[in-house]
Design an enzyme around this catalytic site. Structure first.
Site, PDB file in Angstrom:
ATOM      1  N   LYS A   1     113.667  78.364   8.269  1.00  0.00           N
ATOM      2  CA  LYS A   1     114.117  78.872   9.576  1.00  0.00           C
ATOM      3  C   LYS A   1     113.458  78.099  10.712  1.00  0.00           C
ATOM      4  O   LYS A   1     114.102  77.704  11.687  1.00  0.00           O
ATOM      5  CB  LYS A   1     113.729  80.346   9.702  1.00  0.00           C
ATOM      6  CG  LYS A   1     114.912  81.274   9.722  1.00  0.00           C
ATOM      7  CD  LYS A   1     114.491  82.715   9.924  1.00  0.00           C
ATOM      8  CE  LYS A   1     115.567  83.616   9.374  1.00  0.00           C
ATOM      9  NZ  LYS A   1     115.233  85.016   9.380  1.00  0.00           N
TER      10      LYS A   1
ATOM     11  N   GLU B   1     112.953  96.461  22.303  1.00  0.00           N
ATOM     12  CA  GLU B   1     114.057  95.554  22.648  1.00  0.00           C
ATOM     13  C   GLU B   1     115.378  96.286  22.428  1.00  0.00           C
ATOM     14  O   GLU B   1     115.565  96.949  21.415  1.00  0.00           O
ATOM     15  CB  GLU B   1     113.987  94.317  21.734  1.00  0.00           C
ATOM     16  CG  GLU B   1     115.102  93.325  21.937  1.00  0.00           C
ATOM     17  CD  GLU B   1     115.192  92.840  23.380  1.00  0.00           C
ATOM     18  OE1 GLU B   1     114.196  92.275  23.865  1.00  0.00           O
ATOM     19  OE2 GLU B   1     116.249  93.031  24.013  1.00  0.00           O
TER      20      GLU B   1
ATOM     21  N   ARG C   1     121.877  93.603  22.071  1.00  0.00           N
ATOM     22  CA  ARG C   1     122.983  93.771  21.121  1.00  0.00           C
ATOM     23  C   ARG C   1     123.298  92.409  20.536  1.00  0.00           C
ATOM     24  O   ARG C   1     123.448  91.446  21.296  1.00  0.00           O
ATOM     25  CB  ARG C   1     124.243  94.281  21.835  1.00  0.00           C
ATOM     26  CG  ARG C   1     124.112  95.616  22.499  1.00  0.00           C
ATOM     27  CD  ARG C   1     125.205  95.811  23.557  1.00  0.00           C
ATOM     28  NE  ARG C   1     125.096  94.831  24.631  1.00  0.00           N
ATOM     29  CZ  ARG C   1     126.029  94.596  25.547  1.00  0.00           C
ATOM     30  NH1 ARG C   1     127.172  95.245  25.519  1.00  0.00           N
ATOM     31  NH2 ARG C   1     125.835  93.700  26.499  1.00  0.00           N
TER      32      ARG C   1
ATOM     33  N   LYS D   1     112.994 103.806  22.137  1.00  0.00           N
ATOM     34  CA  LYS D   1     113.880 102.916  21.373  1.00  0.00           C
ATOM     35  C   LYS D   1     114.684 103.692  20.331  1.00  0.00           C
ATOM     36  O   LYS D   1     115.908 103.567  20.252  1.00  0.00           O
ATOM     37  CB  LYS D   1     113.040 101.820  20.702  1.00  0.00           C
ATOM     38  CG  LYS D   1     113.790 100.950  19.724  1.00  0.00           C
ATOM     39  CD  LYS D   1     114.878 100.124  20.383  1.00  0.00           C
ATOM     40  CE  LYS D   1     115.810  99.526  19.346  1.00  0.00           C
ATOM     41  NZ  LYS D   1     116.981  98.887  19.932  1.00  0.00           N
TER      42      LYS D   1
ATOM     43  N   LEU E   1     132.595 105.127  22.165  1.00  0.00           N
ATOM     44  CA  LEU E   1     133.451 106.255  21.830  1.00  0.00           C
ATOM     45  C   LEU E   1     134.683 105.739  21.080  1.00  0.00           C
ATOM     46  O   LEU E   1     135.763 106.285  21.199  1.00  0.00           O
ATOM     47  CB  LEU E   1     133.847 106.971  23.131  1.00  0.00           C
ATOM     48  CG  LEU E   1     134.051 108.476  23.074  1.00  0.00           C
ATOM     49  CD1 LEU E   1     132.832 109.196  22.522  1.00  0.00           C
ATOM     50  CD2 LEU E   1     134.362 109.026  24.463  1.00  0.00           C
TER      51      LEU E   1
ATOM     52  N   CYS F   1     120.248  97.598  12.544  1.00  0.00           N
ATOM     53  CA  CYS F   1     119.454  98.489  13.402  1.00  0.00           C
ATOM     54  C   CYS F   1     119.835  99.962  13.295  1.00  0.00           C
ATOM     55  O   CYS F   1     119.058 100.760  12.774  1.00  0.00           O
ATOM     56  CB  CYS F   1     119.539  98.017  14.850  1.00  0.00           C
ATOM     57  SG  CYS F   1     118.635  96.481  15.114  1.00  0.00           S
TER      58      CYS F   1
ATOM     59  N   ARG G   1     124.240  92.898   7.395  1.00  0.00           N
ATOM     60  CA  ARG G   1     123.351  93.979   6.952  1.00  0.00           C
ATOM     61  C   ARG G   1     124.066  95.327   7.140  1.00  0.00           C
ATOM     62  O   ARG G   1     124.577  95.619   8.202  1.00  0.00           O
ATOM     63  CB  ARG G   1     122.039  93.952   7.758  1.00  0.00           C
ATOM     64  CG  ARG G   1     121.158  92.772   7.383  1.00  0.00           C
ATOM     65  CD  ARG G   1     119.891  92.738   8.203  1.00  0.00           C
ATOM     66  NE  ARG G   1     120.118  92.335   9.575  1.00  0.00           N
ATOM     67  CZ  ARG G   1     119.136  92.151  10.484  1.00  0.00           C
ATOM     68  NH1 ARG G   1     117.889  92.359  10.150  1.00  0.00           N
ATOM     69  NH2 ARG G   1     119.422  91.769  11.709  1.00  0.00           N
TER      70      ARG G   1
HETATM   71  N1  LIG Z   1     118.702  92.349  15.538  1.00  0.00           N
HETATM   72  C1  LIG Z   1     118.805  93.130  16.603  1.00  0.00           C
HETATM   73  O1  LIG Z   1     119.878  93.224  17.227  1.00  0.00           O
HETATM   74  C2  LIG Z   1     117.622  93.935  17.105  1.00  0.00           C
HETATM   75  C3  LIG Z   1     117.728  94.594  18.342  1.00  0.00           C
HETATM   76  C4  LIG Z   1     116.648  95.355  18.774  1.00  0.00           C
HETATM   77  C5  LIG Z   1     115.530  95.498  17.972  1.00  0.00           C
HETATM   78  N2  LIG Z   1     115.475  94.875  16.764  1.00  0.00           N
HETATM   79  C6  LIG Z   1     114.274  95.039  15.938  1.00  0.00           C
HETATM   80  O2  LIG Z   1     113.613  93.791  15.884  1.00  0.00           O
HETATM   81  C7  LIG Z   1     112.943  93.627  14.638  1.00  0.00           C
HETATM   82  C8  LIG Z   1     113.394  92.333  13.993  1.00  0.00           C
HETATM   83  O3  LIG Z   1     114.762  92.443  13.682  1.00  0.00           O
HETATM   84  P1  LIG Z   1     115.652  91.166  13.356  1.00  0.00           P
HETATM   85  O4  LIG Z   1     117.060  91.622  13.352  1.00  0.00           O
HETATM   86  O5  LIG Z   1     115.249  90.028  14.212  1.00  0.00           O
HETATM   87  O6  LIG Z   1     115.172  90.874  11.835  1.00  0.00           O
HETATM   88  P2  LIG Z   1     115.297  89.514  11.025  1.00  0.00           P
HETATM   89  O7  LIG Z   1     115.185  89.892   9.603  1.00  0.00           O
HETATM   90  O8  LIG Z   1     116.466  88.735  11.496  1.00  0.00           O
HETATM   91  O9  LIG Z   1     113.990  88.682  11.446  1.00  0.00           O
HETATM   92  C9  LIG Z   1     112.690  88.994  11.058  1.00  0.00           C
HETATM   93  C10 LIG Z   1     111.929  87.680  10.889  1.00  0.00           C
HETATM   94  O10 LIG Z   1     110.533  87.954  10.716  1.00  0.00           O
HETATM   95  C11 LIG Z   1     110.026  86.998   9.806  1.00  0.00           C
HETATM   96  N3  LIG Z   1     108.739  87.486   9.283  1.00  0.00           N
HETATM   97  C12 LIG Z   1     108.511  88.479   8.385  1.00  0.00           C
HETATM   98  N4  LIG Z   1     107.191  88.644   8.204  1.00  0.00           N
HETATM   99  C13 LIG Z   1     106.567  87.745   8.995  1.00  0.00           C
HETATM  100  C14 LIG Z   1     105.202  87.439   9.260  1.00  0.00           C
HETATM  101  N5  LIG Z   1     104.208  88.123   8.673  1.00  0.00           N
HETATM  102  N6  LIG Z   1     104.928  86.449  10.129  1.00  0.00           N
HETATM  103  C15 LIG Z   1     105.911  85.756  10.731  1.00  0.00           C
HETATM  104  N7  LIG Z   1     107.227  86.009  10.540  1.00  0.00           N
HETATM  105  C16 LIG Z   1     107.549  86.996   9.679  1.00  0.00           C
HETATM  106  C17 LIG Z   1     111.127  86.866   8.767  1.00  0.00           C
HETATM  107  O11 LIG Z   1     110.999  85.686   8.017  1.00  0.00           O
HETATM  108  C18 LIG Z   1     112.374  86.880   9.672  1.00  0.00           C
HETATM  109  O12 LIG Z   1     112.745  85.573  10.072  1.00  0.00           O
HETATM  110  C19 LIG Z   1     113.276  94.892  13.835  1.00  0.00           C
HETATM  111  O13 LIG Z   1     112.262  95.821  14.005  1.00  0.00           O
HETATM  112  C20 LIG Z   1     114.551  95.384  14.482  1.00  0.00           C
HETATM  113  O14 LIG Z   1     114.728  96.768  14.309  1.00  0.00           O
HETATM  114  C21 LIG Z   1     116.485  94.082  16.323  1.00  0.00           C
END
Ligand SMILES: NC(=O)c1ccc[n+]([C@@H]2O[C@H](COP(=O)([O-])OP(=O)(O)OC[C@H]3O[C@@H](n4cnc5c(N)ncnc54)[C@H](O)[C@@H]3O)[C@@H](O)[C@H]2O)c1
Length: 445
Positions: A42, A159, A162, A215, A261, A271, A341
């Site tokens: 990545k 955060e 969307r 959140k 809606l 999420c 997901r």
């Molecule tokens: N995707 C969304 O739209 C969104 C919106 C708001 C909040 N969130 C929140 O944000 C968080 C992340 O979600 P996401 O969708 O980006 O997940 P994701 O799985 O796309 O990304 C998570 C990343 O963290 C990395 N990671 C894991 N352990 C690690 C470590 N110890 N050190 C460094 N990197 C590490 C993984 O390799 C991965 O690339 C979650 O808590 C989610 O609920 C996501």
């Protein structure tokens, strides 16, 4: 750029959907950004200017900020610790695999544990990952094992972005929430977000627990709204009424609002489903039965939508799927995303295949991700390829491209012109006029 032209050195830990978008947007605000992920591939991709997932507008902004020298990537926590004035934890908090519904906090804790030994001066660590109420206090305890000890300050900054609108939502959010325990943390957070705050976006400062709850409360409200309209869809079906007309009519009321809606297949993604389950598990721990009951119902109603479409499909195919060709339009959990997901569409496709249907799936961008999870399905290059000789067409992710399908042309290549519009967004009248039998959950057929 920060307040008074202050450029901050910001680190971002975790470069998934949230973290990469955050890193790019922080750099675009003028800060110097260094980002890390445990997934070497990545990081390598992002450093070359390629986003490892589909997000409109993100890749050009990534390239722009790489070229400007404001954004770099590393695999070294030592470098991150040395670099950052502010460290954002953006790693995943997926649903635990033990069936409890709890969030798996191991990634958040291991990120804090990997960072702590490298924090040798006063600094601010900010969690952005969605976590259950109370988690921040556990993160703080881990951070205070750092050489800098209690000079490591902490904030929780949820955060709300969307997917599909991540850049816009990060640069111009509706509000920015600062969960803090000190005025200095609040001031530093306001310096990080000086530009959006100066444009009038509200910045709300509060205690850690309230910020954590904001959140999950926001996501629970949105999920409840979707399940509410889907319950109304069931009522409309039972009464011969039309849920779209109902949604339009009640949504005009400003107190209700038409957004979120939209009846249909319900919510999915990385999420809402896992956040409401984790919130339910927290409510259970704390003995808040009313919240447990509410969220259980919301989740059950939501999953029931998938069953409803499968039932409609089975009926449309004469009671059984064995050997029947089904074309599925859409694999992503929602349009403008390649995220699969907890995708309702992919879950349904999989279940039909498990019951013996020959399933061909089309999606404009999510087929590579879908094939990783369900390699047994056929992935078609075009809608026409998917629909060729189909006994049934299912519209399950509402990409705008699908609204321009010519039902006359599609009719000429299917075996049987039957459409189930699980998202209630196609022009049912036009499809019917072209000779299709159209079934839409919640609308009269
Ligand atoms: N995707 C969304 O739209 C969104 C919106 C708001 C909040 N969130 C929140 O944000 C968080 C992340 O979600 P996401 O969708 O980006 O997940 P994701 O799985 O796309 O990304 C998570 C990343 O963290 C990395 N990671 C894991 N352990 C690690 C470590 N110890 N050190 C460094 N990197 C590490 C993984 O390799 C991965 O690339 C979650 O808590 C989610 O609920 C996501």
């Amino acid at each position: 750029m920060g307040r008074n032209g202050q450029i901050l050195r910001i680190s971002v830990i975790g470069t998934g959907y949230l973290g990469l978008t955050h890193a790019v947007c922080m750099a675009d605000l003028g800060h110097e950004v260094l980002a890390i992920d445990v997934d070497a591939e990545k990081i390598a991709k992002a450093a070359r200017g390629e986003t490892p997932f589909f997000e409109p507008g993100l890749e050009p902004l990534l390239r722009k900020n790489l070229d400007a020298g404001r954004l770099r990537f590393t695999d070294s926590f030592a470098e991150i610790g040395e670099f950052g004035d502010v460290h954002f934890i953006c790693v995943g908090t997926p649903q635990a695999k033990d069936g409890s519904g709890n969030a798996d906090l191991s990634y958040v804790f291991s990120a804090a544990d990997a960072l702590a030994p490298h924090l040798t001066r006063a600094t601010l660590v900010v969690a952005k990952s969605t976590v259950p109420v109370g988690t921040s206090r556990e993160i703080i305890a881990r951070l205070h094992t750092a050489p800098a000890g209690e000079q490591v300050d902490y904030a929780f900054n949820p955060e709300f972005l969307r997917e599909g609108y991540a850049v816009q939502d990060s640069l111009t959010p509706d509000r920015i929430v600062f969960g803090v325990t000190s005025d200095t943390a609040d001031e530093l957070m306001r310096a990080v977000y000086a530009i959006p705050l100066a444009s009038g976006i509200p910045g709300l400062t509060m205690d850690l627990e309230t910020a954590e709850l904001v959140k999950v409360a926001a996501n629970s409200f949105l999920a409840t709204k979707i399940s509410f309209i889907n319950v109304m869809a069931e009522m409309c079906e039972a009464s011969g009424a039309d849920v779209i007309k109902l949604a339009d009519a009640i949504g005009i009321d400003e107190r209700i609002g038409r957004k979120f809606l939209s009846p249909g297949l319900g919510f999915g993604g990385g999420c809402l489903p896992k956040d409401i389950r984790a919130f339910r598990a927290t409510a259970e721990d704390k003995g808040v039965t009313s919240l447990v009951n509410l969220l259980t119902t919301v989740d059950t109603v939501n999953l029931g939508r998938r069953d409803r479409v499968i039932t409609l499909a089975r009926e449309a195919l004469g009671g059984n799927f064995a050997g029947k060709r089904v074309a599925v339009l859409g694999a992503a959990f929602k349009p403008n995303s390649d995220d699969i997901r907890d995708s309702p569409s992919l879950a349904i496709s999989g279940r039909l295949a498990d019951e013996g249907a020959i399933v061909a799936v089309h999606d404009p961008v999510a087929m590579t991700n879908a094939a990783r999870v369900r390699p047994d399905l056929r992935y078609a290059d075009s809608v026409h390829d998917a629909a060729e000789r189909a006994d049934l067409v299912l519209h399950l992710t509402e990409w705008t491209d699908y609204r321009t399908i010519d039902p006359d042309v599609l009719r000429s290549i299917v075996s049987s012109p039957v459409l189930i519009d699980g998202r209630c967004t196609l022009d049912a009248a036009a499809w019917r006029a072209a000779g299709w039998r159209v079934l839409v959950p919640g609308r009269p057929s």
